[in-house]
Design a protein around this motif. Structure first.
Motif, PDB file in Angstrom:
ATOM      1  N   GLN A   1       0.845  -1.197   0.000  1.00  0.00           N
ATOM      2  CA  GLN A   1       0.000   0.000   0.000  1.00  0.00           C
ATOM      3  C   GLN A   1       0.878   1.243   0.000  1.00  0.00           C
ATOM      4  O   GLN A   1       1.867   1.323   0.729  1.00  0.00           O
ATOM      5  CB  GLN A   1      -0.914   0.008   1.235  1.00  0.00           C
ATOM      6  CG  GLN A   1      -1.954   1.105   1.201  1.00  0.00           C
ATOM      7  CD  GLN A   1      -2.969   0.933   2.322  1.00  0.00           C
ATOM      8  OE1 GLN A   1      -2.902  -0.015   3.105  1.00  0.00           O
ATOM      9  NE2 GLN A   1      -3.915   1.853   2.410  1.00  0.00           N
ATOM     10  N   ILE A   2       0.509   2.199  -0.828  1.00  0.00           N
ATOM     11  CA  ILE A   2       1.232   3.468  -0.901  1.00  0.00           C
ATOM     12  C   ILE A   2       0.360   4.554  -0.287  1.00  0.00           C
ATOM     13  O   ILE A   2      -0.817   4.694  -0.653  1.00  0.00           O
ATOM     14  CB  ILE A   2       1.569   3.821  -2.362  1.00  0.00           C
ATOM     15  CG1 ILE A   2       2.466   2.730  -2.964  1.00  0.00           C
ATOM     16  CG2 ILE A   2       2.261   5.179  -2.446  1.00  0.00           C
ATOM     17  CD1 ILE A   2       2.763   2.927  -4.440  1.00  0.00           C
ATOM     18  N   PRO A   3       0.889   5.328   0.665  1.00  0.00           N
ATOM     19  CA  PRO A   3       0.082   6.384   1.288  1.00  0.00           C
ATOM     20  C   PRO A   3      -0.457   7.378   0.258  1.00  0.00           C
ATOM     21  O   PRO A   3       0.129   7.572  -0.810  1.00  0.00           O
ATOM     22  CB  PRO A   3       1.073   7.068   2.242  1.00  0.00           C
ATOM     23  CG  PRO A   3       2.099   6.019   2.530  1.00  0.00           C
ATOM     24  CD  PRO A   3       2.230   5.227   1.268  1.00  0.00           C
ATOM     25  N   MET A   4      -1.567   8.002   0.602  1.00  0.00           N
ATOM     26  CA  MET A   4      -2.196   8.980  -0.285  1.00  0.00           C
ATOM     27  C   MET A   4      -1.289  10.178  -0.507  1.00  0.00           C
ATOM     28  O   MET A   4      -0.426  10.495   0.308  1.00  0.00           O
ATOM     29  CB  MET A   4      -3.522   9.468   0.322  1.00  0.00           C
ATOM     30  CG  MET A   4      -4.596   8.391   0.316  1.00  0.00           C
ATOM     31  SD  MET A   4      -6.101   8.867   1.240  1.00  0.00           S
ATOM     32  CE  MET A   4      -6.095  10.633   1.099  1.00  0.00           C
ATOM     33  N   LEU A   5      -1.533  10.865  -1.626  1.00  0.00           N
ATOM     34  CA  LEU A   5      -0.825  12.104  -1.913  1.00  0.00           C
ATOM     35  C   LEU A   5      -1.270  13.200  -0.954  1.00  0.00           C
ATOM     36  O   LEU A   5      -2.396  13.172  -0.457  1.00  0.00           O
ATOM     37  CB  LEU A   5      -1.112  12.551  -3.349  1.00  0.00           C
ATOM     38  CG  LEU A   5      -0.592  11.677  -4.481  1.00  0.00           C
ATOM     39  CD1 LEU A   5      -1.260  12.071  -5.789  1.00  0.00           C
ATOM     40  CD2 LEU A   5       0.918  11.779  -4.603  1.00  0.00           C
ATOM     41  N   PRO A   6      -0.407  14.190  -0.686  1.00  0.00           N
ATOM     42  CA  PRO A   6      -0.858  15.370   0.066  1.00  0.00           C
ATOM     43  C   PRO A   6      -2.052  16.005  -0.632  1.00  0.00           C
ATOM     44  O   PRO A   6      -2.144  16.007  -1.867  1.00  0.00           O
ATOM     45  CB  PRO A   6       0.366  16.290   0.037  1.00  0.00           C
ATOM     46  CG  PRO A   6       1.531  15.375  -0.145  1.00  0.00           C
ATOM     47  CD  PRO A   6       1.022  14.254  -1.015  1.00  0.00           C
ATOM     48  N   ALA A   7      -2.965  16.532   0.129  1.00  0.00           N
ATOM     49  CA  ALA A   7      -4.252  17.002  -0.398  1.00  0.00           C
ATOM     50  C   ALA A   7      -4.110  17.968  -1.570  1.00  0.00           C
ATOM     51  O   ALA A   7      -4.834  17.878  -2.563  1.00  0.00           O
ATOM     52  CB  ALA A   7      -5.056  17.653   0.724  1.00  0.00           C
ATOM     53  N   ALA A   8      -3.169  18.904  -1.462  1.00  0.00           N
ATOM     54  CA  ALA A   8      -3.027  19.928  -2.496  1.00  0.00           C
ATOM     55  C   ALA A   8      -2.624  19.335  -3.840  1.00  0.00           C
ATOM     56  O   ALA A   8      -2.837  19.932  -4.893  1.00  0.00           O
ATOM     57  CB  ALA A   8      -1.994  20.965  -2.065  1.00  0.00           C
ATOM     58  N   LEU A   9      -2.038  18.129  -3.818  1.00  0.00           N
ATOM     59  CA  LEU A   9      -1.558  17.542  -5.052  1.00  0.00           C
ATOM     60  C   LEU A   9      -2.366  16.333  -5.481  1.00  0.00           C
ATOM     61  O   LEU A   9      -2.123  15.750  -6.511  1.00  0.00           O
ATOM     62  CB  LEU A   9      -0.084  17.140  -4.885  1.00  0.00           C
ATOM     63  CG  LEU A   9       0.859  18.339  -4.723  1.00  0.00           C
ATOM     64  CD1 LEU A   9       2.063  17.968  -3.909  1.00  0.00           C
ATOM     65  CD2 LEU A   9       1.287  18.852  -6.076  1.00  0.00           C
ATOM     66  N   ALA A  10      -3.338  15.957  -4.677  1.00  0.00           N
ATOM     67  CA  ALA A  10      -4.086  14.732  -4.953  1.00  0.00           C
ATOM     68  C   ALA A  10      -4.877  14.824  -6.254  1.00  0.00           C
ATOM     69  O   ALA A  10      -5.124  13.816  -6.905  1.00  0.00           O
ATOM     70  CB  ALA A  10      -5.026  14.424  -3.794  1.00  0.00           C
TER      71      ALA A  10
END
Length: 418
Positions: free
Chosen positions: A171-180
């Motif tokens: 599993q790869i953590p989610m992107l930071p919100a601003a870049l998601a």
């Protein structure tokens, strides 16, 4: 919340990437990034440091990495500029706590990290580009044997073969919100690639699989000095250079092959060549910047000489047919057999009395499989400015021609009008 920037360098893969796996375990949000460093666009001796074949292979490798990340809900951000400038800005913009990356023990790459750390950026490096784990070696790297044969004997005496590769993170953590919601644009190169090499981890694994399935390791030792074709050598080098596949992964799969079909001279020689690759890496921990001096590890001065004789060598117009064929193959394909690399390097250094650094720079620009450690190590080796006790490796071109191209097949292939 822990935000980590993962800086891909020469490790463009998810499988057997311990640094990336550690970042995934530590981060709540993870931003994978690749920087097209402006130093690669610089010119040396009048030509680009990163030629078209390298650019094409890199583009395909990044596209493959991006697709693998997107398949797991992540992405790859591509930036341009000086790494030591754009990455600290990215850390600030994303409120990241650290940058994680592969450790590269070469002067420019060390300097990139040093500059960022001086700015207060937490950069965590992980050594992972070798087949062997340095911590398992029977000597400290700073005190390793200078001569490869002694190095190899110590490794074999300690019964070391390779460090076990690890799987890709589940599993790869989610992107930071601003870049998601945004993704980096990928510009396809217009340059033509080499027919044997398609960049990326997917192509690397496919190539290794077919190489083993066709039982090509069995003939490797007998064919490795040939000059023409795909199957005379393993052709792993381009994918290894960008880390699309790891040396550990290759060694582990060759080991499985040996368990199934039996070990032989060919399988040993493949391991032997990977060990040479390790040696050129590890010697950097002992000598560092000295390996990049004009005189190398010697005190013998270098006489700069690269024009107009360098243009003749570079363009394959020296008048020596085998050398010219090799240099034209390099310029027209981005590749050259190991045997021809040694021949043309020797000719430049000893016959044309050229500056080895200019030759090394041309190889850096042109070779699709350029690797900073191996390129520097091999040129020092030929020039007699490294650790080789023989003090240089001049080649007799007439003998090499008779030994390796007696029927003129190679020369006719590359010297005939295209």
């Amino acid at each position: 919340m822990t935000v980590i920037v993962y800086w891909f360098r020469n490790d463009l893969r998810l499988a057997d990437n311990p640094a990336f796996t550690q970042a995934c375990l530590k981060a709540d949000k993870l931003l994978p990034v690749y920087v097209h460093d402006s130093k690669e666009q610089e010119k040396v001796y009048g030509f680009e440091r990163q030629g078209s074949y390298r650019q094409t292979f890199l583009r395909a490798s990044l596209d493959d990495l991006k697709a693998q990340l997107q398949a797991q809900g992540s992405d790859l951000l591509e930036l341009s500029g000086k790494s030591a400038e754009v990455l600290p800005r990215l850390v600030k913009d994303t409120a990241a706590t650290a940058i994680h990356c592969e450790q590269i023990e070469a002067p420019e790459e060390i300097e990139q990290v040093r500059i960022m750390q001086e700015q207060g950026v937490d950069v965590e490096e992980f050594w992972q580009s070798s087949m062997l784990d340095p911590q398992h070696l029977p000597f400290a790297l700073e005190k390793m044997p200078d001569v490869f044969t002694a190095f190899r004997r110590d490794v074999e005496r300690a019964k070391l073969k390779f460090a076990q590769p690890i799987n890709a993170p589940q599993q790869i953590p989610m992107l930071p919100a601003a870049l998601a919601q945004s993704s980096a644009s990928s510009c396809s190169s217009q340059s033509e690639g080499h027919p044997f090499f398609l960049g990326g981890a997917t192509a690397a694994q496919a190539h290794l699989s077919q190489y083993l399935e066709r039982r090509l390791p069995d003939s490797y030792k007998e064919t490795r000095n040939q000059l023409i074709g795909r199957d005379y050598s393993s052709k792993f080098s381009a994918w290894l250079a960008l880390g699309c596949i790891s040396a550990r992964d290759i060694a582990a799969q060759i080991n499985e092959y040996e368990n199934h079909f039996g070990a032989n001279d060919g399988t040993y020689w493949l391991w032997f060549e990977l060990l040479w690759r390790d040696y050129f890496r590890f010697i950097h921990f002992k000598y560092g910047q000295k390996l990049y001096r004009a005189s190398g590890l010697t005190e013998v001065p270098v006489k700069p000489s690269y024009a107009p004789s360098f243009e003749q060598w570079r363009t394959g117009t020296t008048g020596t047919a085998l050398v010219d064929a090799g240099m034209r193959e390099l310029q027209q394909s981005g590749y050259l057999s190991n045997r021809m690399r040694q021949i043309v390097a020797s000719y430049w250094i000893y016959d044309m009395k050229g500056d080895w650094r200019a030759g090394a720079a041309w190889f850096e620009s042109q070779l699709i499989d350029y690797d900073v450690y191996s390129n520097q190590g091999n040129w020092l080796y030929i020039a007699g400015r490294g650790t080789d006790p023989r003090g240089g490796r001049p080649f007799n071109v007439a003998k090499q021609t008779q030994d390796h191209d007696p029927k003129e097949i190679y020369r006719k292939l590359w010297l005939s009008p295209q």
